[in-house]
Scaffold this active site. Structure first.
Site: not given
Ligand SMILES: *Cc1c(COP(=O)(O)O)cnc(C)c1O
Length: 390
Positions: A248, A219, A134
């Site tokens: 985050k 990520d 994700f």
């Molecule tokens: C939450 C998340 C995103 C997206 O972040 P947003 O601030 O909601 O755009 C991308 N990658 C990972 C691994 C995430 O957990």
């Protein structure tokens, strides 16, 4: 005028786009790892702002830093220099041992920037991402995201994305040819069900990327800032990725994102990318406070120790309704034998708020400041609820 709390819930529902399936609960206040509804009922928070509240709610150092900066300057785009941004960029780069950084406002925006920087550097079109991965909801980030229900309504997406099974080096090696700009992975897959990288996997992915001229993008949007028992999860693997996406908890709950940029990334020419809110002084002041708290307290070591104790407890006393327990630090997933939705509802009734990760995984992302009493209380409640649900 609408004033009663139930009416305000209805009003919010009526005026919302419709993309969120909200729980029947209105949160009005937070303190550490506790959340409160309008009636003053206390909940143990294992949602942690969906991973954005590693320092907990209302951390005094964070609030003080934000308040100080608010009165000095709030809007300052990157066409000017700013001292708070300068200090933050330097502190983050030195802490992460990376030479440069791009600042933005969310996780998806960080992922978009990383995709663009990878194309700029390699002049190659394609990307490899992982099944169950994700990376966000914008069109580029969505293209490398796996879940079909997120993706399919919006096709056609970015062409040239190859999804390979996570933790499978053979399939990655097959897909990694000289058209691939970057391999993009989470060090622990979050939304996809809390699946950690196996020992040695990321190091071997890095080696393959170097050998084939592709960049390695990690990520760390969900795994960063102490969540897994290191400042960044890739430190468990002793590797040095080329681009690292952050968001985050980076600014303790204020919207912010960043991409750390390594030596293998080429020069990024002026005006090829940008972000109006990126590097804003309030977000930078908050993010500086977050780094300071994480480096001057034992919160990260504590996340490692408490997470290990919880995982150990759940492994040796695995509730009958739990198929598998996975995670690292205070990023914990319980693969249930049934659906997670009724378990989440039952937990809420009993004063514990938690997250799903897919339809059968219960995910815990408590603030790292959670007290041991609250953490074990949450675990005990989960054990009772999961066994009742059988
Ligand atoms: C939450 C998340 C995103 C997206 O972040 P947003 O601030 O909601 O755009 C991308 N990658 C990972 C691994 C995430 O957990």
């Amino acid at each position: 005028m609408v004033t009663s709390m139930p009416d305000l819930m209805e009003l919010e529902q009526a005026r919302s786009s419709g993309v969120y399936l909200k729980r029947d609960l209105q949160i009005v206040r937070g303190d550490g790892a506790a959340l409160y509804d309008a009636a003053g009922r206390r909940y143990i928070d294992c949602v942690g702002g969906q991973g954005a509240a590693n320092l907990g709610h209302g951390h005094p150092a964070l609030i003080a830093a934000i308040q100080r900066q608010l009165s000095d300057l709030m809007a300052c785009p990157e066409l000017f220099h700013n001292p708070v941004r300068a200090r933050y960029q330097d502190e983050l780069c030195r802490t992460a041992n990376m030479p440069r950084v791009f600042l933005c406002s969310s996780g998806a925006e960080a992922v978009e920037a990383a995709l663009k920087f990878a194309r700029l550097t390699t002049r190659r079109p394609n990307f490899i991402a992982a099944m169950r991965g994700f990376h966000g909801r914008t069109m580029g980030a969505l293209s490398i995201t796996w879940e079909k229900t997120y993706r399919e309504p919006f096709e056609p997406l970015l062409p040239g994305v190859r999804h390979v099974p996570y933790n499978n080096l053979e399939r990655l090696a097959e897909a990694l040819d000289d058209t691939v700009a970057a391999v993009i992975l989470e060090p622990i897959q979050g939304e996809g069900g809390v699946h950690p990288a196996q020992p040695g996997y990321l190091a071997e992915v890095q080696r393959l990327c170097h050998e084939r001229g592709a960049l390695l993008v990690l990520d760390e949007v969900q795994t960063g800032f102490g969540r897994t028992g290191h400042l960044f999860a890739y430190r468990h693997d002793g590797i040095q990725p080329d681009l690292v996406c952050l968001a985050k908890s980076i600014a303790g709950g204020l919207p912010m994102g960043a991409v750390l940029i390594g030596e293998r990334v080429g020069k990024i020419p002026p005006a090829t990318h940008g972000s109006t809110f990126g590097g804003g002084p309030v977000a930078c002041a908050a993010a500086l406070a977050v780094l300071d708290v994480l480096q001057t307290t034992n919160l990260i070591e504590r996340a490692s120790r408490l997470g290990a104790a919880v995982l150990d407890h759940l492994h040796t006393n695995r509730p009958a309704g739990v198929r598998e327990v996975r995670g690292r630090g205070l990023m914990i997933g319980l693969e249930l034998r049934g659906k997670v939705a009724p378990v989440l509802r039952a937990l809420q009734t009993r004063g514990v708020l938690a997250l799903p990760a897919g339809s059968t995984v219960l995910r815990l992302l408590p603030p790292l400041v959670i007290s041991e009493d609250d953490l074990w209380q949450a675990i005990q409640t989960i054990e009772e609820v999961v066994n009742d649900a059988l």
